[in-house]
Scaffold this active site. Structure first.
Site, PDB file in Angstrom:
ATOM      1  N   SER A 137       0.828  -1.204   0.000  1.00 26.63           N
ATOM      2  CA  SER A 137       0.000   0.000   0.000  1.00 26.63           C
ATOM      3  C   SER A 137       0.861   1.252   0.000  1.00 26.63           C
ATOM      4  CB  SER A 137      -0.895   0.000   1.247  1.00 26.63           C
ATOM      5  OG  SER A 137      -1.480   1.270   1.462  1.00 26.63           O
ATOM      6  N   GLU A 153       0.370   3.571   1.782  1.00 27.28           N
ATOM      7  CA  GLU A 153       0.463   4.011   3.175  1.00 27.28           C
ATOM      8  C   GLU A 153       1.810   3.673   3.801  1.00 27.28           C
ATOM      9  OE1 GLU A 153      -1.568   5.804   5.067  1.00 27.28           O
ATOM     10  OE2 GLU A 153      -3.284   5.966   3.704  1.00 27.28           O
ATOM     11  N   TYR A 175      -1.730   0.710  10.184  1.00 27.57           N
ATOM     12  CA  TYR A 175      -1.929   0.004   8.920  1.00 27.57           C
ATOM     13  C   TYR A 175      -0.670   0.078   8.066  1.00 27.57           C
ATOM     14  CZ  TYR A 175      -3.629  -0.867   4.171  1.00 27.57           C
ATOM     15  OH  TYR A 175      -3.782  -1.341   2.889  1.00 27.57           O
TER      16      TYR A 175
END
Length: 332
Positions: free
Chosen positions: A124, A126, A148
């Site tokens: 991701s 992120e 996350y």
């Protein structure tokens, strides 16, 4: 690489898992998937489903050693950043430790059967958190700002560890990607489903958090195509999968209302500070040059059309007769 005979997918009940399973089945691949013990079984004819929990590493390893797939796609995750703040321990186990267990399982399958296993980790954007440059590419520093992203970063770094041990392991750094199958707890589906409800007369306002957050949004089936291309590439490496263009949440809202013909949408939207995340990157936009050059991949659906397709699907759901099935495969 020729089309594999057997593939194994985790996260089968999510948006990407369903699109990936359909893609592989169309190619004639025998598809096996891990379905969580506590979730309803997804409606995916042709997929051999196996009940289990990814965090039960020994049990999943035994299953993988028995099936001996040629491709493994790890899509399973606690997929909500907001939920990762509520359950950081579980997020670390599912998104991080379990991914590591699956990598080791794939390596053991490869050693046992003396043939290559190709592993794709759905990473991701992120993992970049608060990036030091924009757009981000494969060399951008990993510096997550939420649980996350931190758990995903652990799995992302392990991919390179196992690649150095001879596994064809790929980390696909996926930027935001959407479709009508996205669950409603995600802000994009919240927007499109609420806009549809407002048009239908079932809602009066859309309540959101940070309208200024900017993301690089793409079409989910395009990103699944990138996963398959990465698995079958001659060389294993990491890829940023993105459109290269960022839009704000405000842009997404405007496009959703615009699909229905509503241009003066501001009176219909309210902002709740309580919905703003504790730490939220202001802008994430990816540079997909490597995926384009090495995989021949490029996005096929633009931002406005992506949003429009989601709005159209939510309007169609509301227009179905009461009691009919129209929710799609939207579980994560």
């Amino acid at each position: 690489m020729s089309t594999p005979g057997r593939a194994f997918i985790t996260g089968i009940s999510g948006q990407d898992g369903s699109y990936l399973a359909e893609r592989l089945l169309e190619e004639g691949v025998e598809v096996h998937a891990l379905a969580h013990e506590l979730e309803p079984l997804p409606d995916l004819p042709g997929v051999e489903l196996h009940r289990g929990d990814l965090t039960d590493i020994d049990r999943v390893r035994a299953l993988l050693l028995d099936l001996a797939p040629e491709e493994v796609y790890n899509l399973a995750a606690i997929s909500s950043v907001a939920r990762s703040w509520e359950e950081p321990d579980l997020t670390a186990q599912v998104n991080g430790l379990a991914a590591g267990g699956l990598l080791e399982s794939a390596r053991q399958v490869q050693d046992k059967h003396d043939r290559q296993v190709r592993f794709v980790q759905a990473s991701s954007a992120e993992i970049f958190g608060d990036p030091d440059r924009s757009p981000q590419d494969e060399s951008t520093a990993v510096r997550p700002v939420n649980p996350y992203g931190a758990a995903k970063a652990f799995a992302h770094l392990l991919v390179d560890v196992y690649r150095r041990r001879g596994l064809h392991a790929v980390s696909a750094i996926l930027y935001n990607h959407e479709s009508p199958r996205r669950p409603t707890q995600f802000v994009t589906r919240k927007i499109t489903s609420t806009v549809a409800a407002i048009v239908h007369g079932d809602a009066e306002t859309l309540t959101l958090g940070n309208l200024d957050a900017r993301r690089d949004w793409g079409w989910a089936p395009d990103y699944v195509d990138a996963l398959v291309r990465a698995a079958r590439a001659d060389q294993a490496c990491d890829y940023v999968v993105a459109t290269g263009v960022a839009h704000s949440v405000r842009d997404f809202v405007a496009a959703a209302f615009g699909r229905t013909g509503i241009t003066d949408w501001k009176p219909l939207v309210s902002v709740d500070p309580g919905l703003v995340r504790p730490a939220d990157p202001t802008e994430l936009v990816g540079d997909p040059t490597l995926a384009r050059e090495r995989l021949g991949w490029s996005p096929s659906v633009g931002f406005d059309e992506l949003v429009g397709r989601m709005v159209d699907a939510d309007l169609a759901r509301l227009n179905r007769p009461a009691g009919s099935s129209g929710s799609g495969r939207t579980r994560s």
